[in-house]
Design a protein around this motif. Structure first.
Motif, PDB file in Angstrom:
ATOM      1  N   PHE A 269      53.774  48.250  30.984  1.00  0.00           N
ATOM      2  CA  PHE A 269      52.744  47.378  30.423  1.00  0.00           C
ATOM      3  C   PHE A 269      51.498  47.382  31.300  1.00  0.00           C
ATOM      4  CE2 PHE A 269      50.841  43.090  29.998  1.00  0.00           C
ATOM      5  CZ  PHE A 269      50.493  43.145  28.664  1.00  0.00           C
ATOM      6  N   ILE A 273      47.729  48.592  30.398  1.00  0.00           N
ATOM      7  CA  ILE A 273      46.648  47.604  30.382  1.00  0.00           C
ATOM      8  C   ILE A 273      45.496  48.010  31.298  1.00  0.00           C
ATOM      9  CG2 ILE A 273      46.056  45.207  30.977  1.00  0.00           C
ATOM     10  CD1 ILE A 273      47.669  45.522  28.400  1.00  0.00           C
TER      11      ILE A 273
ATOM     12  N   THR B 622      46.454  45.505  23.800  1.00  0.00           N
ATOM     13  CA  THR B 622      47.080  44.754  24.899  1.00  0.00           C
ATOM     14  C   THR B 622      48.232  43.869  24.434  1.00  0.00           C
ATOM     15  OG1 THR B 622      45.621  42.841  24.654  1.00  0.00           O
ATOM     16  CG2 THR B 622      44.851  44.603  26.102  1.00  0.00           C
ATOM     17  N   PRO B 742      52.166  39.112  25.514  1.00  0.00           N
ATOM     18  CA  PRO B 742      51.546  40.439  25.381  1.00  0.00           C
ATOM     19  C   PRO B 742      52.517  41.604  25.591  1.00  0.00           C
ATOM     20  CG  PRO B 742      50.054  38.944  26.482  1.00  0.00           C
ATOM     21  CD  PRO B 742      51.346  38.190  26.319  1.00  0.00           C
ATOM     22  N   PRO B 743      53.364  41.598  26.648  1.00  0.00           N
ATOM     23  CA  PRO B 743      54.248  42.764  26.795  1.00  0.00           C
ATOM     24  C   PRO B 743      55.194  42.936  25.595  1.00  0.00           C
ATOM     25  CG  PRO B 743      54.233  41.441  28.808  1.00  0.00           C
ATOM     26  CD  PRO B 743      53.490  40.659  27.770  1.00  0.00           C
ATOM     27  N   LEU B 746      53.071  44.097  22.504  1.00  0.00           N
ATOM     28  CA  LEU B 746      52.604  45.479  22.677  1.00  0.00           C
ATOM     29  C   LEU B 746      53.769  46.454  22.492  1.00  0.00           C
ATOM     30  CD1 LEU B 746      50.114  47.193  23.286  1.00  0.00           C
ATOM     31  CD2 LEU B 746      50.763  47.160  25.698  1.00  0.00           C
ATOM     32  N   GLU B 750      53.844  49.470  19.821  1.00  0.00           N
ATOM     33  CA  GLU B 750      54.005  50.870  20.221  1.00  0.00           C
ATOM     34  C   GLU B 750      55.243  51.504  19.606  1.00  0.00           C
ATOM     35  OE1 GLU B 750      53.411  50.908  24.494  1.00  0.00           O
ATOM     36  OE2 GLU B 750      51.277  51.199  24.116  1.00  0.00           O
TER      37      GLU B 750
END
Ligand SMILES: Cc1cc2nc3c(=O)[nH]c(=O)nc-3n(C[C@H](O)[C@H](O)[C@H](O)COP(=O)(O)OP(=O)(O)OC[C@H]3O[C@@H](n4cnc5c(N)ncnc54)[C@H](O)[C@@H]3O)c2cc1C
Lengths: 293, 752
Positions: A269, A273, B622, B742-743, B746, B750
């Motif tokens: 991550f 980023i 992000t 966010p992680p 994301l 993906e």
């Protein structure tokens, strides 16, 4: 809260003298600027006894001077003072935006970028912006003054190049050219009051055709220390800082990063980023440079 | 239901009586009390998530100058089993062990000894001087792994309750429950479309701003006074009495002002310890948790795993639904599995359903209530599944819910028939809302979800005293968390016909007020309000009596109107109305002071329904999610103080969104919480949130004189699925597990 003594010397020599004397006696001295890191640490992280040496009262740490070719920022100037100085924000919008990201309005009344740098956290917001701007540390010690580029100042998590008798007086930053722009962006899961998961500062110069002639890229929170990324700069120099160049610079940043997985984000991550931030900050710096001419 | 629809006081928005002191810093919160000779109490907490205590040596700590008391589990009475008291408090023996471990420590941060000393520094040094020998055991940290038959046991004496056959060997599953109607197999056969999913939500904390704090002082005759910040000083008194084997009469509890609780301040942590320390030291003892202690060792909301399956016909009619719901109880049984199971299908009129619930022990802190305990976790799953179903059916998500919504007379999935409820009204209001009519902004997605909570009634008492000048003093015992003093005064103003400004409200201590159960279950405005109304009616009856005496007529020849006694129609019209002030002037001659009272166990709290929707934007590079707009629509029955109802709706929305987006307990492999502070336990900051738009629906609750329903808990239920459904809409993929950090988002982008 740990116990501490407090002194507020009036001269540089007094400070360096005290530092070496206390260190020589086997006790502990710690410089205090705004205290926004020091007091939190004293309360929670390390409560061992010490003498706090307040350096806010020195002319050298309180001076802000925009010269012909370079700008001097005293180490103890609160970031609110920087953000509210229109001349400074016009010259270094990226750097002052970084200072403006630190904490909240209340914190910024005290927090200095000197303290941010000397605290030497991998996630300190001003550090990548200082690196991108080619800032140089002015360091005072019992033997006199020396200078050191910011990218060489931080040596590890919470560690830096200062000797026991030394402290940071201020930062010297080369003024922007006619078509120079800088920018700093950080990523946090919220909008404020958070710590950078990744941060990226970019400064670049364009020629009259809009081609990049010089660039510096600093990245934070993705390695034990903030880093200068020369490969990212190379990817931009000689280009119009278009999407392809930005993507190449982004890849260089992702590669330069050596992040850890922790509660704030995984390795994958953070690598991703930092690239995104590079692209976005690069585009802002480019547009600012173009707008200046 | 009162026929009056024209209210004078109710529905207005006056400033709350406690407001000025709170904004000027004058109000006294839990840690603000200081007494002469006071000591500081501190707790030694386990460094292991699971360990046997082999030996504790307190001698060195006891010998330190400045240390006046040292206690450990051995000093506490042997805990007998029984109901602890309060709302969902659990078993006395468990809470006693949670307050102070006996033979085993069951989570990182579990208290095992405490000291009281003349300074905090000495107290800390004394803790460091306590020697403990542990036999470290493997911690049980994963919910589903904990349920496996061969799992390491948190408690060797835990045998699953409610099984068809009594359990033969111990298990981490403390209890199970099943709720069913019809035949789900047949129901699924009838379905044209079936959706299913598994949803995991980590533990989350209420995040109240004020840490737990209390001060106790015990006198030489063994009588204790305890000042504490709590949602229920009566409940905490009962709990403390049960744990310390004391008479309730020897415990006086005084509630301070409270900086938030949300369910987390309904059980004891410090109070019995402070009483024990003060008993030993013979001096007052103050104990204040640090934020880190609050995170590690108070009661967060249960982590959960939910598996949902829903089948429907092409027209949207749900033919069958099943839910499998497991909740983390933490170290002791008592996860809100029951309410979670009862809520999951509550908004829908289902012929065939089956719900299975599991209350599971893990080596984490013992969970406590958090607004609508259990419902956000289970309803997040159901409301997400309905969103998937609406997509499959190509139906508007509100229409799908309207098609299946319960209404007055529907048999609730959890048993009773609903009286008048406002779910359909909320759905229709959502559909017609201007925010719903607007197009979804570029790059954003829209989510819709419904929320439900039973609400509670329970015990309340109130007294109303009329002062000599006709002003009014109310005394009740429900700590004011969300503006209840204002609501009590408004209901009294309406009933008595006296201006709001002439009414004062005291939240009395356990000696000054009759028994009031906790401010929890969204019950205070409903139940304590009902007691206040009845006490005011008692006043009116007495005032009519006094006026009758003054006028020399029969009491039934007097009526009460606009705060005055007036002669009934046809009685001597010459008689001038008597105001409260005038009645009080002659009160000594007509019978003495006037005091009204009521004590009740309030029935029929009135179910609370909500419909929420919001537009959330996802940064596709992000994974960061921004809330662009959010609309909360909820049936309040009757909003006594609309601004405070809106405040509940907005606060619940923000807490629900925080839980959905970034809040989570992150444990390392040893069961140590890695984010015990607000830097890394990310509740939303003000700038994260848009203005939360609200619309109050008023379908009166037939069981309350003014139609009130509880409003405090329902607001947190729907936002979790609103967020998840909006992110689903924005990125084209469902992220089943929370948080939508966010992680995680994301990673989902993906993968897609
Ligand atoms: C609520 C809150 C929010 C925060 N948010 C952010 C944020 O968003 N981003 C961020 O980067 N930081 C953040 N911080 C950390 C902190 O505010 C910054 O690092 C700040 O810039 C420190 O500056 P200061 O002047 O207060 O330093 P101090 O606390 O005075 O000092 C920091 C450290 O540097 C040393 N030091 C200071 N000045 C000198 C000197 N001249 N020479 C040698 N050593 C020196 C001190 O000994 C100490 O070790 C936050 C802190 C708080 C409390």
């Amino acid at each position: 809260m740990g116990s501490f003594a407090y002194v507020a010397p009036k001269s540089v020599a007094e400070v360096t003298g005290l530092l070496s004397e206390i260190a020589g006696s086997g006790s502990r001295a710690q410089i205090m600027a705004g205290g926004t890191d020091v007091l939190v640490q004293l309360k929670t992280v390390d409560r061992s006894a010490r003498t706090l040496v307040d350096i806010k009262g020195l002319p050298e740490t309180a001076r802000l001077e925009i010269g012909e070719s370079e700008t001097y920022i005293g180490a103890a100037i609160p970031s609110a003072v920087l953000n509210e100085n229109a001349d400074l924000t016009a010259l270094f919008p990226g750097l002052t935006e970084a200072a403006d990201l630190i904490g909240s309005t209340q914190i910024q009344g005290r927090a200095s970028i000197g303290g941010n740098l000397c605290n030497s956290s991998p996630a300190g917001d001003s550090i990548p912006a200082l690196i991108a701007n080619g800032a140089v540390c002015v360091i005072a010690g019992t033997g006199g003054e020396r200078v050191l580029p910011v990218e060489d100042f931080v040596t590890g998590v919470g560690r830096n190049a200062l000797a026991d008798d030394e402290f940071l007086l201020g930062l010297k930053i080369p003024n922007p050219g006619p078509r120079t722009g800088d920018a700093y962006l950080r990523f946090i899961p919220r909008t404020e009051m958070d710590i950078a998961v990744a941060g990226c500062g970019v400064r670049l110069d364009l020629d009259e055709q809009g081609i990049c002639t010089a660039a510096r890229v600093g990245i934070g929170a993705v390695a034990p220390t903030a880093l200068l990324v020369p490969k990212a700069a190379e990817a931009l120099i000689g280009t119009a800082v278009d999407d392809a160049a930005l993507a190449a610079a982004a890849d260089a940043c992702s590669e330069a990063a050596s992040p850890i997985s922790d509660k704030r984000g995984t390795v994958a991550f953070r690598r991703k980023i930092i690239g995104v931030l590079m692209k976005r900050a690069g585009a802002i710096a480019r547009d600012r440079a173009a707008a200046r001419s | 239901m009162a026929e009056a629809t024209e209210f004078k006081a109710i529905g207005t928005r006056p400033v709350r009586p406690d407001g000025v002191d709170k904004v000027t810093g004058r109000a006294q919160f839990g840690a603000d009390l200081n007494l002469p000779n006071m000591l500081y109490g501190k707790v030694l907490r386990s460094p292991h998530a699971h360990a046997r205590i082999r030996r504790i040596d307190l001698d060195a700590a006891r010998a330190m100058p400045g240390v006046h008391a040292v206690v450990s589990g051995a000093d506490f009475p042997g805990a007998q089993h029984g109901e602890i008291g309060g709302e969902g408090g659990g078993d006395v023996a468990d809470v006693a062990k949670n307050v102070m471990a006996r033979d085993k420590v069951l989570y990182h941060g579990h208290p095992l000894a405490a000291v009281a000393a003349t300074s905090q520094a000495i107290a800390e040094a004394a803790l460091a001087a306590i020697e403990v020998e542990y036999e470290v055991l493997t911690p049980v940290l994963d919910l589903e792994a904990a349920m496996a038959p061969d799992a390491v046991l948190v408690n060797e004496n835990c045998f699953t309750k409610n099984l068809p056959e009594p359990a033969e060997k111990p298990s981490n599953i403390a209890s199970v429950m099943t709720l069913a109607r019809g035949n789900v197999d047949e129901g699924f056969e009838l379905a044209d479309v079936i959706v299913e999913g598994e949803y995991r939500i980590p533990m989350a904390h209420q995040g109240y701003i004020e840490p737990h704090a209390c001060t106790a002082t015990v006198n030489e005759s063994g009588q204790a006074t305890v000042w504490t910040c709590t949602q229920g000083h009566f409940a905490l008194r009962t709990q403390t009495a049960n744990i310390l084997d004391m008479s309730v009469a020897d415990l006086k509890f005084i509630a301070s002002e409270i900086g938030g609780g949300f369910g987390g301040k309904t059980v004891v942590y410090l109070e019995p310890v402070a009483v024990m320390l003060s008993t030993q030291a013979r001096r007052p003892v103050k104990m204040v948790m640090s934020r880190e202690e609050v995170f590690r060792a108070s009661g967060p909301a249960a982590g959960s795993c939910a598996k949902i399956r829903v089948g429907a016909k092409k027209d949207g009619t749900i033919t069958a639904a099943t839910a499998w719901l497991a909740y983390e109880a933490g170290a002791f049984e008592g996860a809100p599995m029951g309410p979670g199971a009862m809520c999951v299908f509550a908004p829908y009129d289902l012929e065939n359903f089956r719900v299975e619930g599991f209350d599971v022990l893990v080596n984490k802190p013992k969970v406590a209530a958090y607004r609508a305990p259990g419902a956000p976790q289970s309803m997040h799953a159901m409301e997400s599944a309905l969103d998937d179903l609406a997509r499959e059916l190509n139906m508007d998500p509100i229409d799908l819910r309207l098609k299946n919504a319960v209404a007055e007379g529907s048999q609730a999935a959890y048993g009773p028939k609903f009286p008048a409820i406002g779910f359909r009204e909320c759905l229709e209001a959502a559909k017609a809302h201007p925010n719903y009519q607007k197009p979804v902004p570029e790059g954003a997605g829209r989510g819709v979800a419904a929320g439900f909570w039973f609400n509670a009634g329970m015990e309340s008492s109130a007294e109303v005293h009329i002062n000599e000048d006709g002003t009014v003093q109310i005394i009740e015992g429900s700590p004011d968390i969300g503006g209840s003093r204002a609501s009590m005064a408004l209901m009294a103003a309406e009933t008595l016909g006296v201006p709001y400004e002439k009414i004062r409200v005291l939240v009395g201590d356990t000696e000054a007020s009759g028994f009031n159960n906790v401010t929890g279950g969204s019950r205070t405005t409903f139940a304590t309000g009902m007691a206040v109304i009845q006490a005011c009616e008692d006043i009116i009856a007495q005032c009519k009596d006094r006026a009758a005496k003054t006028w020399g007529v029969d009491a039934d020849q007097v009526e009460w109107e606009d705060g005055q006694a007036i002669p009934a129609p046809g009685v001597n019209a010459e008689l001038k109305p008597l105001t409260l002030a005038e009645i009080m002037k002659t009160a000594a001659r007509t019978g003495g002071p006037i005091l009204g009272r009521a004590a009740l166990n309030a029935r029929g709290p009135g179910a609370g329904f909500s419909v929420n929707f919001g537009d959330l934007k996802v940064d596709r590079e992000t994974g960061k999610v921004d809330v662009l707009s959010f609309t909360a629509i909820q049936d309040a029955g009757k909003a006594i103080h609309p601004a405070y109802v809106e405040g509940q709706m907005q606060g619940g929305a923000v807490q629900g969104l925080g839980w959905a987006l970034n809040e989570e307990y992150i444990f390392d492999g040893n069961g140590v919480l890695e984010n015990p502070g607000f830097l890394d336990y990310r509740i939303p900051v003000a700038s994260d949130m848009p203005m939360i738009d609200t619309q109050i629906i008023e379908v009166p609750n037939p069981s309350h004189p003014f139609g009130v329903r509880g409003v405090g808990e329902t607001p947190i239920v729907a936002p979790l699925a609103v967020a998840a459904n909006a992110v689903r809409d924005a990125i084209g993929r469902r992220v089943h597990d929370l948080p939508l950090s966010p992680p995680n988002v994301l990673a989902a982008i993906e993968e897609g």
